[in-house]
Design a protein around this motif. Structure first.
Motif, PDB file in Angstrom:
ATOM      1  N   GLU A 126       0.877  -1.179   0.000  1.00 41.24           N
ATOM      2  CA  GLU A 126       0.000   0.000   0.000  1.00 41.24           C
ATOM      3  C   GLU A 126       0.906   1.218   0.000  1.00 41.24           C
ATOM      4  O   GLU A 126       1.763   1.360   0.882  1.00 41.24           O
ATOM      5  CB  GLU A 126      -0.906   0.011   1.231  1.00 41.24           C
ATOM      6  N   VAL A 127       0.720   2.077  -0.975  1.00 43.76           N
ATOM      7  CA  VAL A 127       1.663   3.173  -1.203  1.00 43.76           C
ATOM      8  C   VAL A 127       0.997   4.525  -0.914  1.00 43.76           C
ATOM      9  O   VAL A 127      -0.095   4.800  -1.425  1.00 43.76           O
ATOM     10  CB  VAL A 127       2.162   3.151  -2.672  1.00 43.76           C
ATOM     11  N   PRO A 128       1.655   5.383  -0.127  1.00 43.87           N
ATOM     12  CA  PRO A 128       1.121   6.734   0.101  1.00 43.87           C
ATOM     13  C   PRO A 128       1.141   7.543  -1.196  1.00 43.87           C
ATOM     14  O   PRO A 128       1.908   7.243  -2.108  1.00 43.87           O
ATOM     15  CB  PRO A 128       2.106   7.357   1.095  1.00 43.87           C
ATOM     16  N   MET A 129       0.315   8.583  -1.248  1.00 47.59           N
ATOM     17  CA  MET A 129       0.366   9.505  -2.386  1.00 47.59           C
ATOM     18  C   MET A 129       0.905  10.847  -1.912  1.00 47.59           C
ATOM     19  O   MET A 129       0.906  11.142  -0.716  1.00 47.59           O
ATOM     20  CB  MET A 129      -1.016   9.677  -3.020  1.00 47.59           C
ATOM     21  N   THR A 130       1.308  11.647  -2.885  1.00 42.84           N
ATOM     22  CA  THR A 130       1.806  12.985  -2.574  1.00 42.84           C
ATOM     23  C   THR A 130       1.116  13.978  -3.501  1.00 42.84           C
ATOM     24  O   THR A 130       0.809  13.644  -4.654  1.00 42.84           O
ATOM     25  CB  THR A 130       3.325  13.058  -2.819  1.00 42.84           C
ATOM     26  N   ILE A 131       0.884  15.183  -2.984  1.00 49.74           N
ATOM     27  CA  ILE A 131       0.360  16.264  -3.829  1.00 49.74           C
ATOM     28  C   ILE A 131       1.570  17.096  -4.250  1.00 49.74           C
ATOM     29  O   ILE A 131       2.269  17.651  -3.392  1.00 49.74           O
ATOM     30  CB  ILE A 131      -0.654  17.131  -3.061  1.00 49.74           C
ATOM     31  N   VAL A 132       1.831  17.121  -5.563  1.00 47.41           N
ATOM     32  CA  VAL A 132       3.033  17.796  -6.066  1.00 47.41           C
ATOM     33  C   VAL A 132       2.672  18.755  -7.199  1.00 47.41           C
ATOM     34  O   VAL A 132       1.579  18.668  -7.778  1.00 47.41           O
ATOM     35  CB  VAL A 132       4.088  16.763  -6.538  1.00 47.41           C
ATOM     36  N   ALA A 133       3.607  19.644  -7.503  1.00 46.12           N
ATOM     37  CA  ALA A 133       3.374  20.606  -8.587  1.00 46.12           C
ATOM     38  C   ALA A 133       4.676  20.869  -9.327  1.00 46.12           C
ATOM     39  O   ALA A 133       5.762  20.480  -8.858  1.00 46.12           O
ATOM     40  CB  ALA A 133       2.831  21.918  -8.019  1.00 46.12           C
TER      41      ALA A 133
END
Ligand code: ASP
Length: 326
Positions: free
Chosen positions: A123-130
């Motif tokens: 299970e992999v975390p997500m990231t909010i990126v730009a």
């Protein structure tokens, strides 16, 4: 009744069932292919290639990854559902296996009954990126800029049903701001365009963002898990940064076509479990912000139970949103 028994029944006698048992015992005798339903170099691909190495060592035959990208991961799933159920055609997919059955009302394969489950992987975390020059220093500023410039800001994803699509939907609904979305055949090409400044925002797994964050090629605003991620310990959780209840993690599992003999599925599951115990895989997963599931979850039964519950969890959410792929 096991799937093996169900498959052997039409043979109406041991004469035809016996070769299936023999072939299960000698399995595998040639290369095995794992379909990844997204572009090479992305997060699902990374996970699949890491388990393929360990499975190759355990099975004594090459386990090869093949990218069959498109339609939010449903094209690759279709390829596997329609393949010969002999254990040589497998699929690594993610949380999209839980959302596709509701999101896509017309499919050329059965998204629920078309597969045997082999085991959960991680299970992999997500990231909010730009993009690197996005004019916001933290999540609060990102939210302000998105609210203010909503007409000009876009959000990349890997197509309807992809994890990046779900995370992007959550982001838009948390802000109550609809954004233009740009679909790709996977988040590897989406990441390439984000690094090139051609798209603005992406929500993607740490397996595809950790290195780019560490080398300052993109900006990172939050991780989407309850706890911070050790490999990105400076990055706040979404809740810490001001978006409460914004939690998504992306599970991956290994599948075979429905009707693959149970002993073959069992052998593949043992190989998966062996791959997940490999210290080099554990180390690589940790560097990318994740860990293998516990061995008891890397089994056909635990995987099926978890997947079925997850389909039931997503169905009302998608139906309430009224957002279907067709
Ligand atoms: N995991 C990505 C997503 O669902 C797709 C990929 O693996 O490329 O957005």
């Amino acid at each position: 009744m096991s799937h093996f028994t169900r498959r052997a029944l039409p043979a109406l006698g041991l004469g035809l069932a016996a070769p299936a048992i023999a072939s299960a015992q000698s399995f595998p005798t040639r290369n095995i292919s794992i379909v990844v339903p997204f572009a090479a170099g992305g997060p699902t691909d990374t996970v699949a290639r890491l388990i393929a190495q360990g499975m190759t060592a355990n099975l004594g035959q090459n386990v090869i990854v093949e990218n069959v990208a498109g339609a939010g991961g449903s094209l690759g799933a279709q390829r596997t559902a329609q393949a010969r159920p002999d254990g040589y055609s497998l699929l690594v997919h993610h949380i999209g296996m839980s959302t596709i059955p509701t999101l896509y009302r017309r499919l050329a394969y059965d998204p629920v009954n078309g597969f045997e489950t082999i085991g959960l992987i991680t299970e992999v975390p997500m990231t909010i990126v730009a993009r690197r020059d996005f004019p916001a220093n933290n999540l609060q500023e990102l939210i302000e800029v998105v609210r203010r410039d909503r007409e000009r800001i876009n959000l990349a994803n890997a197509g309807i049903g992809a994890a990046s699509h779900l995370c992007g939907l959550l982001f838009q609904s948390a802000l109550n701001v609809p954004l233009t979305t740009v679909p790709y055949r996977g988040t590897a090409p989406a990441m390439a365009d984000l690094m090139g400044g051609r798209v603005d925002i992406l929500c993607d797994q740490t397996t595809n963002t950790t290195q780019q964050i560490a080398s300052n090629q993109i900006r990172a605003y939050a991780v989407t898990t309850r706890e911070r991620v050790a490999s990105l310990s400076d990055l706040p959780t979404a809740a810490e940064a001001g978006l409460p209840n914004f939690e998504v993690s992306v599970w991956h599992g290994l599948y075979a076509p429905r009707g693959t003999p149970a002993p073959v599925v069992e052998r593949l599951s043992q190989a998966l479990q062996a791959a997940l115990r490999e210290p080099s895989l554990v180390e690589r997963f940790a560097a990318l912000g994740t860990a293998p599931v516990a061995q008891a979850r890397a089994t056909p039964a635990a995987h099926r139970e978890f997947w079925q519950a997850d389909i039931a969890r997503w169905r009302p959410v998608i139906q309430a949103a009224g957002q279907f792929a067709d």
